[in-house]
Design an enzyme around this catalytic site. Structure first.
Site, PDB file in Angstrom:
ATOM      1  CE  LYS A   1      -2.030  -1.307   3.853  1.00  0.00           C
ATOM      2  NZ  LYS A   1      -1.317  -2.579   4.105  1.00  0.00           N
TER       3      LYS A   1
ATOM      4  NE  ARG B   1       6.192  -0.498   9.919  1.00  0.00           N
ATOM      5  CZ  ARG B   1       5.050  -0.472   9.239  1.00  0.00           C
ATOM      6  NH1 ARG B   1       4.993   0.151   8.065  1.00  0.00           N
ATOM      7  NH2 ARG B   1       3.976  -1.064   9.698  1.00  0.00           N
TER       8      ARG B   1
ATOM      9  NE  ARG C   1       7.724  -2.624   6.110  1.00  0.00           N
ATOM     10  CZ  ARG C   1       6.415  -2.520   6.272  1.00  0.00           C
ATOM     11  NH1 ARG C   1       5.674  -1.925   5.360  1.00  0.00           N
ATOM     12  NH2 ARG C   1       5.827  -3.037   7.343  1.00  0.00           N
TER      13      ARG C   1
ATOM     14  NE  ARG D   1       1.927  -4.853  10.967  1.00  0.00           N
ATOM     15  CZ  ARG D   1       2.992  -4.712  10.173  1.00  0.00           C
ATOM     16  NH1 ARG D   1       4.159  -5.184  10.532  1.00  0.00           N
ATOM     17  NH2 ARG D   1       2.887  -4.089   9.030  1.00  0.00           N
TER      18      ARG D   1
ATOM     19  NE  ARG E   1      -4.805  -1.401   9.529  1.00  0.00           N
ATOM     20  CZ  ARG E   1      -3.660  -0.778   9.265  1.00  0.00           C
ATOM     21  NH1 ARG E   1      -3.624   0.275   8.510  1.00  0.00           N
ATOM     22  NH2 ARG E   1      -2.539  -1.276   9.741  1.00  0.00           N
TER      23      ARG E   1
END
Ligand code: AP5
Length: 214
Positions: free
Chosen positions: A15, A159, A126, A170, A90
């Site tokens: 996203k 992160r 990431r 998540r 969300r």
């Protein structure tokens, strides 16, 4: 009429990455609730202190906090022709409140779809810029210089919520609370599904085509 694109999908579906490109091409601001919340955490604001407790565990931050941030942001001047939302709404409550603001606008929802195991693997690679938030992938989208942001020269970090156990939580939260939005937008006939594990340029050009079609 304002153009509004909502990017929906599980953690790691792309996203933020796709949103950055679309924002440049369509000249619309990208509003990422994750980025706005991370900024508040970094600045140690009262809101950031509250949000951090939820974000570290991969849980959703309470609606009143997120809604206050989004409401303020979409009223800003640069949003007058439209905007791109990443990570918001969300859950159904957020979606219904947002809809009251935007139902008369030209809204399209892009669902970036990908498998859980692919996402867990992707998120382990990431890295983000600690200063400007630019997103990299160690293998697919590496920085030109190791561990340094191409855009602002700051250090890249991992992160906290990209640890495998947090990513799995998540994903659980995504299936429980966010995935019902797929049906919500499907019923409004504004949902478009795209494979999030494809080539970035192809995903972006597919979305541009969708956006241009009335
Ligand atoms: P948030 O930051 O929104 O996290 P998320 O939705 O879990 O999504 P991610 O940012 O992890 O993934 P992404 O889909 O943007 O993927 P990316 O482009 O980085 O939220 C974080 C937390 O904040 C939440 O857990 C919650 O606590 C809180 N929060 C946020 N919004 C909230 C809300 N509305 N309500 C309540 N709480 C909220 O890509 C992933 C990786 O893949 C990168 O390395 C990238 O380089 C790579 N990549 C992406 N696309 C491609 C491609 N096509 N080809 C190759 N590599 C690619």
């Amino acid at each position: 009429m304002k153009k509004i694109l909502i990017l929906l999908g599980p953690p790691g579906a792309g996203k933020g990455t796709v949103g950055e490109k679309l924002s440049e091409i369509l000249n619309l601001p990208l509003i990422s609730t994750g980025d706005l919340l991370r900024e508040s955490v970094k600045n140690n604001t009262d809101l950031g202190k509250k949000a951090k407790i939820y974000m570290e565990k991969g849980e959703l931050v309470p609606d009143e906090i997120v809604l206050a941030i989004v409401e303020g942001r979409i009223k800003e001047d640069d949003c007058k022709d439209g905007f791109i939302l990443d990570g918001f709404p969300r859950n159904l409550n957020q979606a219904e409140i947002l809809w009251k603001f935007i139902e008369k606008e030209k809204v399209k929802v892009i669902y970036l779809k990908a498998d859980d195991e692919f996402l867990v693997q992707r998120l382990s690679n990431r890295r983000i810029c600690e200063k400007c938030g630019a997103i990299y992938h160690l293998i697919n989208i590496p920085p030109k210089v190791d561990e340094i942001c191409d855009k602002c020269g700051s250090k890249l970090i991992q992160r906290q919520d990209d640890k495998e156990e947090v990513v799995r939580n998540r994903l659980k939260v995504y299936y429980n609370l966010t995935s019902p939005l797929l049906d919500y937008y499907r019923k409004k006939n504004i949902l478009f599904t795209i494979a999030g594990d494809g080539k970035l340029e192809e995903i972006v050009s597919e979305i541009i085509k969708i956006e241009k079609n009335a």
